[in-house]
Every structure is written in structure tokens, then in C-alpha cells.
Write a protein that holds these residues in place. Structure first.
Motif: not given
Length: 180
Positions: A47-60
């Protein structure tokens, strides 16, 4: 299952005779199991890795695209600015409405996603979501307003949205333009 037969006196005597020269083993060692390794919270790490990935590569973040002061307005880059202007001026007819009053954030998210899916099924292009002004929220902050705007900006079927006109709810509602 069959019942166990109770040994007769002869059988017991035969057993005692067979075991007469057997010596009891003395075991002076204690076997200690090594301690179990600590549990690895794999789901938490995932979950933490997914949240970090979303914050870096997710929608602006939507805040970067909101136009104007407190009035919420957003559009996809591929959409002409005139469409957002027409949406603000009420030139699109609102075909359906969702009222989120009294819902918590989880219920509201489910309601918004279900509402958008139903609107797509019926072919609605312009809808209104009433999130409220937050007057009964702690600190009188509109909690659902910010959440709804964030959810809408992440949905592919949402082309644009803006604050509703005063007659349609003003700062307590948002008008959404959906893809055909």
C-alpha cells in the motif's frame, strides 16, 4: 470406527514380559524452537509503495488546474476553453442530479462512482453533484467538496466541471460535463 479392545490379563502379562529388559532412556536435552521471524507486513508495504507511486506518477493534483479563486473549475487539456465557459454560464442542460448531504466520505465516494456509471449508461452529458457547503462540518469546512473535486478530476469520463450557478446550489454543488 471400531472400539478399542481392552487387553486381557494374558496380553498384559505377555507385554510386561516382552518389556522386562527394556531400560528407560534419560533425555537431558531440551529442544528449543528458534523464535519465529517477525511478521512482514506485505500488504502495508504494498500500500505504501502504491501510494508513493501514485503521488509520483499519478494524475497531477487538481489544485494546480483549478481556475479562479475559490470557485472550482477544471477541464481536460484536450477540451476547448469555450466548453468550460459554456458550462459555467449554464448553456449545458443538467440532465441528472446527485445529492451527497448526510453521507460520509466512503459513502459519498461510492455514490459518486455509481452515479457516474449510471449517467454513462443513460448517455447523460451534463450532471450536477450537490456536495454541500460544509456548514455542519467540523470547522465549517466543506470536506466533501474537496474530495468530490479530486475524485472527478481522476475519472476518465469527466471532461470538465465547475461550480454550479447560484440557482443550482452555488458553492455547494458542481456541474460536471461527461464524455459522450
Amino acid at each position: 470406527m471400531s472400539k478399542r479392545a481392552i487387553p486381557s490379563a494374558e496380553e498384559r502379562a505377555a507385554f510386561q514380559q516382552a518389556m522386562a529388559d527394556v531400560e528407560r532412556l534419560e533425555w537431558d536435552r531440551v529442544h528449543h524452537e528458534p523464535p519465529l521471524p517477525p511478521a512482514i507486513p506485505r500488504q502495508h508495504l504494498h500500500d505504501e509503495a502504491a501510494a508513493l507511486d501514485e503521488s509520483l506518477h499519478g494524475p497531477v493534483l487538481i489544485d494546480l488546474y483549478l481556475e479562479g479563486g475559490d470557485e472550482a473549475a477544471w477541464r481536460r487539456d484536450s477540451l476547448p476553453k469555450a466548453w468550460l465557459r459554456d458550462l459555467r454560464r449554464g448553456r449545458w442542460v443538467t440532465q441528472e442530479k446527485l445529492d451527497l448531504h448526510g453521507l460520509n466520505r466512503d459513502q459519498a465516494r461510492t455514490a459518486v462512482l455509481t452515479f457516474l456509471a449510471e449517467c454513462r449508461q443513460h448517455g447523460y452529458r451534463c450532471v450536477r453533484i450537490v456536495h454541500g457547503k460544509g456548514l455542519s462540518s467540523p470547522g465549517r469546512e466543506p470536506v466533501l467538496k474537496k474530495l468530490v473535486l479530486g475524485w472527478l478530476s481522476q475519472r476518465q469520463e469527466v471532461l470538465a466541471f465547475c461550480q454550479a450557478r447560484a440557482a443550482e446550489g452555488g458553492a455547494g454543488a458542481v456541474v460536471v460535463l461527461l464524455a459522450a
